[in-house]
Design a protein around this motif. Structure first.
Motif, mmCIF file in Angstrom:
data_model
loop_
_atom_site.group_PDB
_atom_site.id
_atom_site.type_symbol
_atom_site.label_atom_id
_atom_site.label_comp_id
_atom_site.label_asym_id
_atom_site.label_seq_id
_atom_site.Cartn_x
_atom_site.Cartn_y
_atom_site.Cartn_z
ATOM 1 N N THR A 93 -6.058 8.548 6.701
ATOM 2 C CA THR A 93 -6.635 7.219 6.723
ATOM 3 C C THR A 93 -7.538 7.022 5.518
ATOM 4 O O THR A 93 -8.428 7.829 5.268
ATOM 5 C CB THR A 93 -7.449 7.007 8.020
ATOM 6 O OG1 THR A 93 -6.593 7.227 9.131
ATOM 7 C CG2 THR A 93 -8.014 5.611 8.070
ATOM 8 N N THR A 233 -0.561 0.352 8.032
ATOM 9 C CA THR A 233 -1.222 -0.884 8.438
ATOM 10 C C THR A 233 -2.428 -1.107 7.533
ATOM 11 O O THR A 233 -3.005 -0.159 6.989
ATOM 12 C CB THR A 233 -1.691 -0.827 9.903
ATOM 13 O OG1 THR A 233 -2.706 0.178 10.049
ATOM 14 C CG2 THR A 233 -0.525 -0.524 10.839
ATOM 15 N N THR A 239 -4.190 2.514 6.875
ATOM 16 C CA THR A 239 -3.905 3.608 7.797
ATOM 17 C C THR A 239 -2.423 3.932 7.788
ATOM 18 O O THR A 239 -1.592 3.028 7.959
ATOM 19 C CB THR A 239 -4.329 3.255 9.237
ATOM 20 O OG1 THR A 239 -5.656 2.757 9.233
ATOM 21 C CG2 THR A 239 -4.245 4.475 10.138
ATOM 22 N N VAL A 261 -5.466 3.414 14.322
ATOM 23 C CA VAL A 261 -5.928 2.215 13.601
ATOM 24 C C VAL A 261 -7.211 1.711 14.251
ATOM 25 O O VAL A 261 -7.270 1.540 15.467
ATOM 26 C CB VAL A 261 -4.844 1.126 13.616
ATOM 27 C CG1 VAL A 261 -5.313 -0.106 12.837
ATOM 28 C CG2 VAL A 261 -3.539 1.657 13.030
ATOM 29 N N TRP A 264 -8.010 -3.295 13.962
ATOM 30 C CA TRP A 264 -7.183 -4.346 14.544
ATOM 31 C C TRP A 264 -7.964 -5.669 14.573
ATOM 32 O O TRP A 264 -9.144 -5.704 14.917
ATOM 33 C CB TRP A 264 -6.791 -4.007 15.977
ATOM 34 C CG TRP A 264 -6.018 -2.733 16.188
ATOM 35 C CD1 TRP A 264 -6.491 -1.579 16.765
ATOM 36 C CD2 TRP A 264 -4.655 -2.479 15.849
ATOM 37 N NE1 TRP A 264 -5.504 -0.638 16.801
ATOM 38 C CE2 TRP A 264 -4.366 -1.153 16.247
ATOM 39 C CE3 TRP A 264 -3.652 -3.242 15.248
ATOM 40 C CZ2 TRP A 264 -3.123 -0.575 16.073
ATOM 41 C CZ3 TRP A 264 -2.412 -2.663 15.065
ATOM 42 C CH2 TRP A 264 -2.152 -1.351 15.474
#
Length: 372
Positions: A93, A233, A239, A261, A264
């Motif tokens: 990440t 994402t 990520t 993640v 969001w």
């Protein structure tokens, strides 16, 4: 009253783990399941590591699938700690923080962008849950047609062919031996076609929250059909979710991705996320020669020049760059936002991404296209 032997409640979690292995393609015999339970009873066990080692000894996963076994074990027994970084591997990440004072707490998701209809800059850290649902017709079409219709490239290895640019001297000489040294036909070779790499970048910011769940389901279907695909994402952070979405069962794969993640439905900093992607050599290598698909509305709240430069670099590495936006609702779409206008000349396709059917149709059409 039934005389059937009831399974002890404490053993059910281990039996369900064996069922999870079977559903993900591991061959486990009933005798191995019994041996697994016996090994756990013998060991105590005193830790999860004892259970893991008992499974390795009795369920015997193939060495080449050891990493998959470990991921499934973590998903089943550790829950929110399911997908952990492998030992010695780079961080999965890349976090992108706002510049300036670091003392301010990030706002709650509802405070940052309650409606999801506008782009926000602020970072919102939130955990998301995905509901179980039936597979749509578009996802079934992708699973069925992807092996034949996703883009391919010419490999370096050659194969026999009736017509081809290369002479097959070995076969020609072998055939001439059978014909007393006469060459009756010159064998031909052509390059073998190989699947082209796919890179899917999904916007999970607040302005895309209505499409996030369907896009993640589509990403899972793509990874099941195309083994060379990668999925990231981005919102306020970047990520990599490829490893999580590799899990065969969709519900478990989405739950694993949900724990990875943390941004969001938060803010939108596309340019920073793409720059971070290109800054990591291992990540940037995924785009080299790949069909890159970015699913985003393009409502950028960061510096537009940063986004433009990132997309320009990405287009130089990729075979083809497609930007799919829900704003492109009609044929002949012309971008109106500053960000989409800035990146338009660097992308090969700027088309509709407002439904799973539209995205799947575009993915399956890439096999018939060439880079612009």
């Amino acid at each position: 009253m039934s005389d059937e032997l009831q399974l002890p409640r404490a053993a059910r979690v281990f039996i369900s783990f064996v069922a999870l292995l079977r559903s993900n393609g591991f061959a486990v015999a009933p005798e191995q399941t019994t041996a697994f339970l016996a090994a756990i009873e013998l060991l105590g066990p005193r830790s999860l590591e004892h259970i893991r080692q008992a499974g390795l000894a009795t369920l015997a996963p193939p060495p080449e699938r050891r990493a998959t076994y470990d991921r499934l074990f973590d998903v089943h027994f550790r829950g929110s700690e399911a997908i952990e970084r492998a030992e010695g591997e780079d961080e999965e990440t890349v976090r992108l923080q706002e510049e300036g004072r670091g003392g301010d707490e990030p706002p709650l998701a509802d405070e940052a962008n309650e409606s999801g209809l506008a782009a926000a800059r602020a970072e919102a850290l939130v955990e998301r849950r995905f509901a179980q649902g039936a597979t749509s017709d578009a996802l079934r079409l992708l699973a069925r047609e992807a092996p034949a219709r996703l883009p391919r490239r010419r490999g370096h290895r050659r194969m026999r062919a009736r017509r081809g640019p290369f002479a097959d001297l070995r076969r020609t000489l072998r055939d001439s031996v059978r014909n007393d040294g006469e060459v009756l036909r010159l064998g031909r070779l052509r390059r073998r076609a190989r699947p082209r790499k796919m890179l899917l970048l999904i916007d999970v910011s607040g302005s895309m929250k209505a499409r996030t769940e369907e896009n993640m389901k589509l990403a899972h279907a793509l990874l099941q059909a195309a083994h060379g695909a990668e999925v990231f994402t981005f919102g306020t952070r970047l990520t990599r979710v490829t490893r999580a979405l590799r899990l065969k069962r969709r519900e478990q794969a989405l739950n694993a991705a949900a724990h990875l993640v943390s941004d969001w439905d938060g803010g939108t900093r596309i340019g920073d996320a793409l720059q971070a992607f290109l800054a990591v050599p291992r990540f940037g290598g995924y785009a080299r020669g790949a069909a890159v698909v970015i699913v985003s509305d393009g409502l950028e709240r960061g510096d537009v020049s940063t986004l433009r430069d990132a997309v320009a670099k990405l287009s130089r590495r990729a075979w083809r760059v497609s930007w799919l936006t829900p704003l492109a609702t009609a044929a002949g779409f012309q971008p109106q936002t500053e960000a989409l206008i800035a990146i338009q000349r660097f992308v090969d396709d700027l088309v509709d991404g407002g439904s799973s059917a539209a995205i799947v149709a575009h993915l399956l059409s890439l096999g018939t296209r060439r880079a612009a």
